[in-house]
Design an enzyme around this catalytic site. Sequence first.
Site, mmCIF file in Angstrom:
data_model
loop_
_atom_site.group_PDB
_atom_site.id
_atom_site.type_symbol
_atom_site.label_atom_id
_atom_site.label_comp_id
_atom_site.label_asym_id
_atom_site.label_seq_id
_atom_site.Cartn_x
_atom_site.Cartn_y
_atom_site.Cartn_z
ATOM 1 N N ASN A 39 0.841 -1.195 0.000
ATOM 2 C CA ASN A 39 0.000 0.000 0.000
ATOM 3 C C ASN A 39 0.881 1.251 0.000
ATOM 4 O OD1 ASN A 39 -1.543 2.282 1.197
ATOM 5 N ND2 ASN A 39 -3.168 0.766 1.368
ATOM 6 N N HIS A 50 -3.549 0.695 -3.302
ATOM 7 C CA HIS A 50 -3.634 -0.412 -2.354
ATOM 8 C C HIS A 50 -2.590 -1.454 -2.760
ATOM 9 C CE1 HIS A 50 -7.914 0.289 -0.513
ATOM 10 N NE2 HIS A 50 -7.243 1.423 -0.654
ATOM 11 N N GLU A 52 -2.718 -4.602 -3.543
ATOM 12 C CA GLU A 52 -3.047 -5.445 -4.689
ATOM 13 C C GLU A 52 -2.921 -4.652 -5.996
ATOM 14 O OE1 GLU A 52 -4.744 -4.891 -1.932
ATOM 15 O OE2 GLU A 52 -5.854 -6.670 -1.251
ATOM 16 N N CYS A 77 -10.369 -5.255 -0.242
ATOM 17 C CA CYS A 77 -11.512 -4.333 -0.232
ATOM 18 C C CYS A 77 -12.240 -4.387 -1.571
ATOM 19 C CB CYS A 77 -11.018 -2.919 0.049
ATOM 20 S SG CYS A 77 -10.238 -2.147 -1.389
ATOM 21 N N CYS A 80 -9.969 -3.585 -4.664
ATOM 22 C CA CYS A 80 -9.050 -4.664 -5.054
ATOM 23 C C CYS A 80 -9.806 -5.916 -5.487
ATOM 24 C CB CYS A 80 -8.084 -4.939 -3.907
ATOM 25 S SG CYS A 80 -7.118 -3.447 -3.501
ATOM 26 N N ASP A 140 -7.950 5.102 4.800
ATOM 27 C CA ASP A 140 -7.719 4.085 3.764
ATOM 28 C C ASP A 140 -8.973 3.292 3.448
ATOM 29 O OD1 ASP A 140 -5.587 3.089 2.029
ATOM 30 O OD2 ASP A 140 -5.956 1.167 3.004
#
Lengths: 145, 145
Positions: A39, A50, A52, A77, A80, A140
């Site tokens: 991140n 993020h 990913e 999330c 992602c 975030d």
Amino acid sequence: MNNVYLAALQAAKDGRADAGIPIGAVLAHQDTVIATGYNRRVQDADPTAHAEISALRAAGRRTDYRELTLYTTLAPCALCSGAIVQFKIPRVVIGEASNFPGEIDWLRSRGVQVQVLNDPEATELMAEFIVAEPQLWDEDIAHTP
Amino acid sequence: MNNVYLAALQAAKDGRADAGIPIGAVLAHQDTVIATGYNRRVQDADPTAHAEISALRAAGRRTDYRELTLYTTLAPCALCSGAIVQFKIPRVVIGEASNFPGEIDWLRSRGVQVQVLNDPEATELMAEFIVAEPQLWDEDIAHTP
């Protein structure tokens, strides 16, 4: 824990050491790491970075997502998970989902194979961060306390 | 068509003029443009740089997403819809959904207000691109012909 997952965990630790949010991810083909990311919200002032997304960005333009697995230290999330669904990555391995539930149910409903490792080291790393930096974590996940 | 949407359409045209994929997006507060972006897969070799992600990236770190609207020339894919859900952006205005259906139903199921303008200019811009660059379009939507 296999070596690919451990590379994601190391990326999470690297992100924390770099004054950021300790979530790491790896895009892999079988046991081979293709790209790693963590991140980078803090480091790049980029809310889309993020872990990913950073790994997918680092992996560049590809047409072989259907053969790949995405490893991440924390349940992905919606952003992602959306990337996983859009890129048609068939399999996701997650360190832990206790600090954040993510979109595991939605991923499964879209045909993605999801494995949760319940890794105590990833769980502790994230729990420590959330206590230390609650405002950053709320930012975030777009959470209004 | 309001001026904010027209800025997204201009971004799509700019992306095409820049040898890329003609999809544009704007993050706005009421009638004020906060940030603009277009798909930068080709320009940056970045598969995550869809128009909406580029606009969100350009807008930087924010905590006011709940007051904003995302404009985009094409129905948002799972990646970009995931970003909308994750960032809790309450409203999306879409130029057209005929060349790509996107995840409009999912967005609505997650409480996002979605408006489709059926803009003929955005539709023609995208249709022309898909005919001219079918491999690039397939790559962008992870479609295996």
